[in-house]
Design a protein around this motif. Structure first.
Motif, PDB file in Angstrom:
ATOM      1  N   ARG A  74     -32.700  11.644 -24.461  1.00  0.00           N
ATOM      2  CA  ARG A  74     -31.358  11.592 -23.883  1.00  0.00           C
ATOM      3  C   ARG A  74     -31.254  10.357 -22.994  1.00  0.00           C
ATOM      4  NH1 ARG A  74     -28.252  16.585 -20.741  1.00  0.00           N
ATOM      5  NH2 ARG A  74     -26.193  16.101 -21.575  1.00  0.00           N
TER       6      ARG A  74
ATOM      7  N   GLY B   8     -24.140   9.772 -15.121  1.00  0.00           N
ATOM      8  CA  GLY B   8     -24.751  10.798 -15.938  1.00  0.00           C
ATOM      9  C   GLY B   8     -25.246  10.360 -17.297  1.00  0.00           C
ATOM     10  N   TRP B   9     -25.126  11.295 -18.252  1.00  0.00           N
ATOM     11  CA  TRP B   9     -25.669  11.106 -19.591  1.00  0.00           C
ATOM     12  C   TRP B   9     -24.639  10.450 -20.514  1.00  0.00           C
ATOM     13  CZ3 TRP B   9     -30.620  11.705 -19.270  1.00  0.00           C
ATOM     14  CH2 TRP B   9     -31.164  12.691 -18.458  1.00  0.00           C
TER      15      TRP B   9
ATOM     16  N   GLY C 104     -22.653  13.068 -22.056  1.00  0.00           N
ATOM     17  CA  GLY C 104     -22.031  14.003 -21.132  1.00  0.00           C
ATOM     18  C   GLY C 104     -20.628  13.574 -20.753  1.00  0.00           C
TER      19      GLY C 104
ATOM     20  N   ASP D 197     -19.820  18.498 -11.752  1.00  0.00           N
ATOM     21  CA  ASP D 197     -19.245  17.680 -12.827  1.00  0.00           C
ATOM     22  C   ASP D 197     -18.246  16.644 -12.314  1.00  0.00           C
ATOM     23  OD1 ASP D 197     -20.720  19.011 -14.711  1.00  0.00           O
ATOM     24  OD2 ASP D 197     -19.122  20.405 -15.275  1.00  0.00           O
TER      25      ASP D 197
ATOM     26  N   TYR E   5     -18.163  12.773 -13.304  1.00  0.00           N
ATOM     27  CA  TYR E   5     -17.700  12.432 -14.652  1.00  0.00           C
ATOM     28  C   TYR E   5     -16.183  12.214 -14.655  1.00  0.00           C
ATOM     29  CZ  TYR E   5     -22.165  13.710 -16.894  1.00  0.00           C
ATOM     30  OH  TYR E   5     -23.477  13.762 -17.316  1.00  0.00           O
TER      31      TYR E   5
END
Length: 538
Positions: free
Chosen positions: A6, A14-15, A18, A389, A392
């Motif tokens: 990942r 983040g990812w 994601g 979250d 994001y």
């Protein structure tokens, strides 16, 4: 077949896989366009590494250290910025001008010593790097002239819990360990650090200490400071290691010199940290208030009872809406946790305080539960998910061309009402002047017996060619109001480069003189994170 690795976003939070989908981002754009009376924005396309153009490295390390360094595009781009609005705007614009010349990955403390020795002799600026989650420009290699080049010093290989002292409930932990790995390595011992900043998944122990991170607890143990038992720090002048003690009155604390030093005085390589038994009892409740200031009075009462709830966060109607936990009302989230005892008595007294100030409490709520149930239930669980979250969403707002900013502070209770009204008025005036429309909301992240820590969120429509200028003008107005009305320029986001002008005015001048002297003594060549906190001697 091996599972794919990942990958982290090099340009934002983040990812890579994601965050919000394109359709979700478009839906947010439609909602905001309707609210602000502007055309519906089409999200920009996030940058790819192939879009990024970097200048060739200006320096090369000696052959004996070459294996520790990387100079590929992904390494350099992902170590250019933190995660602030300003950082993400520049990354989305494909502007990576401040990229470090090299990224170093020391394998142990000896490597850190050798790297600093070389950087000092070669006049190369070194920016210590944990998880890269700074939102104040604290890790950007923008060091000005006078340096041969810049190196981002990434401690990700120093990622172990080295030793656990179960008797004293403490552990010796390397500074490059990320939050989830830290907790996973402590779990077999039945222990936890229990420090959960919003950046928990993508930040490190060393970063928390260097920036005086604020964490999970809304009362009592609000900052990482309370958990530090001793530190080991590599400086250009030598290694500083403090003694493990539960407390000491032997002069000024050597640990306090480095806690909050933001990589300017040394590189934190490991720390003995105070731990706790893992909680098994939890109780949580959400109360609504028709008036935000009535909720603030309830939070004040709770902070002064000595109950010390683990969560005591007040959200105004705007913040409650963002988190999906309220409909036109302010919400006070209250929670307790314990490894030792049920919490019904504590919660019963807290509910009395809430009711005394007009809080409306759902019937039958607040019961003490075992394991994680209490943290996942109802509004408290919804807020927790929205909280983690949240970054994001900031990336999505940048892609939509919106102006987004958060700033946090602290002030004493006797000044809070005037302070809050003044800060909101100054910020809202700047938002209207600069953006034409927008919203300013507020929540308490932490509360103390002598005052709250208000956290403000700004969302407003932006101009595609003027996002950074709009952000800067709003930031200026808000920061001026914070200082003028008696608050601090930052409660837990740190100083970095973004807050330097106001930090310089907030700190006493004799202390500034002492800090300059400490910088000169520990980093005489001025290579460590130049211009953060203090200007090095040139």
């Amino acid at each position: 077949m091996a599972e794919p690795v990942r990958r982290r976003r090099f340009w934002g939070w983040g990812w890579d896989d994601g965050g919000l989908s394109v359709e979700h981002t478009r839906a947010i754009g439609r909602t905001l366009a309707e609210r602000f009376g502007v055309p519906v924005p089409e999200p920009r396309t996030p940058p790819r590494l192939a879009d990024v153009s970097l200048a060739p490295p200006r320096v090369r390390p000696p052959d004996a250290l070459a294996a520790l360094f990387a100079s590929d595009a992904e390494a350099r781009a992902s170590h250019t910025y933190g995660k602030s609005f300003r950082d993400v705007v520049r990354a989305v614009a494909r502007d990576f001008t401040p990229a470090p010349d090299l990224v170093a990955h020391p394998r142990d403390e000896a490597d850190v010593v050798r790297l600093l020795d070389w950087a000092t002799s070669a006049r190369v600026a070194v920016i210590p790097f944990g998880g890269g989650s700074s939102v104040v420009g604290g890790i950007e290699p923008a060091v000005g002239r006078g340096y041969a080049g810049t190196v981002s010093l990434d401690l990700a290989h120093l990622d172990r819990v080295v030793e656990v002292d179960a008797t004293s409930r403490a552990a010796r932990i390397q500074a490059g360990i990320f939050g989830p790995s830290l907790e996973e390595q402590l779990r077999p011992h039945g222990l936890t650090l229990r420090h959960f900043p919003q950046s928990f998944e993508f930040s490190t122990l060393g970063g928390w200490i260097a920036t005086r991170s604020g964490g999970h607890y809304a009362t009592l143990y609000t900052h990482i400071d309370e958990f530090v038992e001793s530190l080991r720090v590599v400086t250009p002048a030598g290694v500083s290691e403090s003694r493990r003690l539960p407390g000491s009155g032997a002069g000024p604390s050597p640990d306090r010199l480095f806690i909050g030093s933001e990589g300017t005085l040394g590189v934190i390589v490991e720390a003995w940290m105070r731990l706790q038994s893992r909680p098994v009892h939890r109780a949580a409740v959400s109360a609504t208030f028709d008036d935000f200031l009535a909720g603030a009075e309830a939070a004040r009462a709770l902070s002064q009872t000595g109950l010390y709830p683990s969560n005591c966060r007040l959200l105004d109607p705007g913040e409650a809406e963002l988190a999906g936990v309220g409909a036109g009302k302010s919400v006070l989230l209250v929670a307790f946790e314990s490894a030792d005892h049920p919490l019904d008595a504590w919660m019963a007294r807290a509910l009395e305080c809430v009711a005394d100030h007009g809080g409306q409490i759902p019937p039958g709520s607040g019961a003490s539960k075992r394991n994680d149930e209490g943290a996942r239930d109802g509004a408290a669980g919804a807020w927790r998910r929205a909280f983690l979250d949240g970054p994001y969403l900031r990336d999505a707002l940048v892609l939509l061309g919106m102006v987004s900013e958060t700033f946090e502070t602290a002030v004493t209770w006797d000044r809070f009402v005037e302070f809050h009204q003044g800060v909101r008025a100054a910020t809202e005036d700047a938002v209207r002047r600069v953006c034409g429309a927008g919203r300013v909301s507020c929540r308490f992240t932490h509360v103390y017996p002598d005052g709250p820590a208000p956290y403000y969120t700004v969302v407003a429509p932006g101009r595609p060619d003027g996002l950074l200028a709009q952000w800067a003008e709003i930031k200026q107005a808000a920061s001026e109001a914070l200082l003028k009305l008696g608050g601090t320029i930052t409660h837990h986001h740190a100083v970095g480069r973004d807050h330097r002008p106001w930090y310089d005015r907030q700190r006493p001048e004799p202390f500034a003189t002492a800090l300059r002297a400490a910088k000169q003594a520990l980093d005489p060549a001025g290579v460590l994170n130049p211009d953060v906190l203090i200007d090095p001697a040139r």
